[in-house]
Write a protein that holds these residues in place. Structure first.
Motif, PDB file in Angstrom:
ATOM      1  N   PRO A 190      38.838  19.616  -5.922  1.00 40.97           N
ATOM      2  CA  PRO A 190      39.838  18.777  -5.255  1.00 40.97           C
ATOM      3  C   PRO A 190      39.291  17.409  -4.859  1.00 40.97           C
ATOM      4  CG  PRO A 190      39.174  20.617  -3.837  1.00 40.97           C
ATOM      5  CD  PRO A 190      38.436  20.786  -5.125  1.00 40.97           C
ATOM      6  N   ASP A 191      40.191  16.411  -4.857  1.00 37.65           N
ATOM      7  CA  ASP A 191      39.792  15.042  -4.500  1.00 37.65           C
ATOM      8  C   ASP A 191      39.271  14.970  -3.069  1.00 37.65           C
ATOM      9  OD1 ASP A 191      40.657  14.017  -6.998  1.00 37.65           O
ATOM     10  OD2 ASP A 191      42.727  14.080  -6.274  1.00 37.65           O
ATOM     11  N   GLU A 192      39.813  15.849  -2.211  1.00 39.80           N
ATOM     12  CA  GLU A 192      39.391  15.791  -0.797  1.00 39.80           C
ATOM     13  C   GLU A 192      38.067  16.513  -0.579  1.00 39.80           C
ATOM     14  OE1 GLU A 192      41.976  17.423  -1.979  1.00 39.80           O
ATOM     15  OE2 GLU A 192      42.438  19.237  -0.842  1.00 39.80           O
ATOM     16  N   GLY A 193      37.530  17.119  -1.625  1.00 40.87           N
ATOM     17  CA  GLY A 193      36.234  17.785  -1.510  1.00 40.87           C
ATOM     18  C   GLY A 193      36.367  19.225  -1.064  1.00 40.87           C
ATOM     19  N   PHE A 194      35.255  19.785  -0.605  1.00 39.78           N
ATOM     20  CA  PHE A 194      35.227  21.195  -0.213  1.00 39.78           C
ATOM     21  C   PHE A 194      34.604  21.277   1.167  1.00 39.78           C
ATOM     22  CE2 PHE A 194      33.546  25.528  -0.223  1.00 39.78           C
ATOM     23  CZ  PHE A 194      34.670  26.223  -0.641  1.00 39.78           C
TER      24      PHE A 194
END
Ligand SMILES: Cc1cc2nc3c(=O)[nH]c(=O)nc-3n(C[C@H](O)[C@H](O)[C@H](O)COP(=O)(O)OP(=O)(O)OC[C@H]3O[C@@H](n4cnc5c(N)ncnc54)[C@H](O)[C@@H]3O)c2cc1C
Length: 343
Positions: free
Chosen positions: A59-63
């Motif tokens: 995901p673009d928002e990271g993990f």
């Protein structure tokens, strides 16, 4: 255990997409996994295991949990009555292993040449290419259970391998693969029934004599089908080829006489989704932002520059709904679509 914080994940994937990991750690020794699991449990954070990042869309928002990069190495050869067993650490490069086996004239892995990623990633989706699936070679898979801290071996029959599928995508998706054992043969026959391979050797007017001959053929064929990973981001085939009943196949074949398909066993047929995308949906060259369909093979979605996970997902959705609308066939992604904080 060395924990790093706020590490960008894009460069750890072949798609070159993904935000930052809240925590990131490289695991080189199996024993370190216990420490990582305890930390994640204490902090109530989810774990995400990464191998070569060649089958994930992050995901673009990271993990916002702990990303574990598996770097456990080691290759051990054991002679047994059945053949040569190779026990390999999850972090070893898959293609380097295939090259080594071919160099030692061991048969079995050569059709799976050129697949990026790590050894630990191969049982997860039961990698397959040119008529061979890794499940055919696996003897056991060693796993670590972060919930219980236990480590054990799973024999092939408990891994529930299927077409790009295994128990590690379902009930056992929390398990971390630490090592795997493969059985290879000193004496073998080339498996070249797959059309591309048959045509390759027919054109060469020669028959393969060694695993290296087959490997060279597979690498040559693949170089025309997949983009150069140093130039374009991709996770290879984004979708699975749909498997349908003979009835559905007959209906589609009537409507599209040139439809490419293969018998899939159990009275089912596997459809060439690339053919459907190109010839039925006419989606050649379609793009969403910098995400687009590869010109070499329609199953392959690419990041042609600065594509985001949102772009790739939107592109995939367009393809899935177009195929559904035109053929009634439901398409599933092959690439693991990772959600933030879950697996
Ligand atoms: C150009 C290209 C061509 C490809 N061609 C093929 C092909 O011909 N056939 C094919 O089947 N695939 C193909 N792939 C897909 C991919 O290379 C394989 O699925 C590969 O085995 C993934 O391994 P990885 O280490 O990169 O896994 P990752 O992408 O890092 O992870 C994939 C999934 O497995 C999990 N995972 C990874 N390692 C472990 C571990 N040690 N323990 C537990 N879970 C783990 C991850 O959490 C994730 O869910 C291709 C990909 C690319 C980019």
């Amino acid at each position: 255990m060395k924990l790093e914080e706020n590490i960008s994940l894009a460069s750890f994937t072949t798609f070159k997409i993904g935000g930052k990991a809240r925590y990131f750690t490289r695991v080189r020794e199996v024993a370190e996994l216990e420490e990582v699991a305890l930390f994640a449990q204490k902090e109530k954070l989810p774990l995400l295991v990464l191998g070569g990042g060649s089958n994930v869309l992050l995901p673009d928002e990271g993990f916002s949990g702990v990303v574990v990069k598996m770097d456990v190495l080691g290759i051990e050869f054991n002679e047994t009555k059945k053949g040569t067993e190779i026990v390999v650490g999850a972090g070893e490069s898959w293609d380097e292993l295939v090259a080594l086996a071919a160099q030692k004239e061991l048969w079995g892995l050569e059709n799976l040449s050129g697949i990026p990623g790590t050894v630990g990633g191969t049982p997860i989706q039961n990698i397959g290419a040119y008529g061979v699936e890794v499940a055919e070679l696996i003897v056991w898979v060693e796993v670590f259970d972060p919930k219980t801290g236990s480590m054990y071996r799973m024999k092939k029959n408990t891994c529930k391998f299927g077409y790009r599928d295994s128990v590690f995508k379902h009930k056992a998706k929390h398990l971390v693969v630490t090592r795997a054992c493969f059985l290879l043969a000193k004496k073998g026959l080339p498996a070249i029934e797959y059309r591309d391979l048959r045509e390759y050797f027919a054109k060469q007017r020669s028959a393969p004599q060694t695993p290296s001959d087959v490997r060279a053929a597979v690498l040559s064929i693949r170089s025309k089908k997949f983009p150069d990973l140093t130039k374009v981001g991709t996770a290879g085939s984004f979708f699975k080829n749909p498997i349908v009943s003979k009835g559905i196949h007959a209906r589609l074949k009537k409507r599209y006489p040139d439809l490419v398909s293969f018998p899939a066993g159990f009275g089912k047929m596997k459809l060439s989704l690339a053919w459907i995308i190109d010839h039925v949906c006419d989606l050649k060259g379609i793009r969403v932002g910098d995400a687009g369909v590869s010109g070499q093979q329609a199953l392959v979605l690419c990041n042609f520059g600065n594509a985001t996970a949102v772009d790739v997902r939107a592109l995939a959705e367009k393809i899935i709904s177009s195929v559904k609308e035109k053929t009634g066939v439901v398409v599933e992604p092959e690439v693991r679509l990772i959600e933030n904080s879950t697996q």
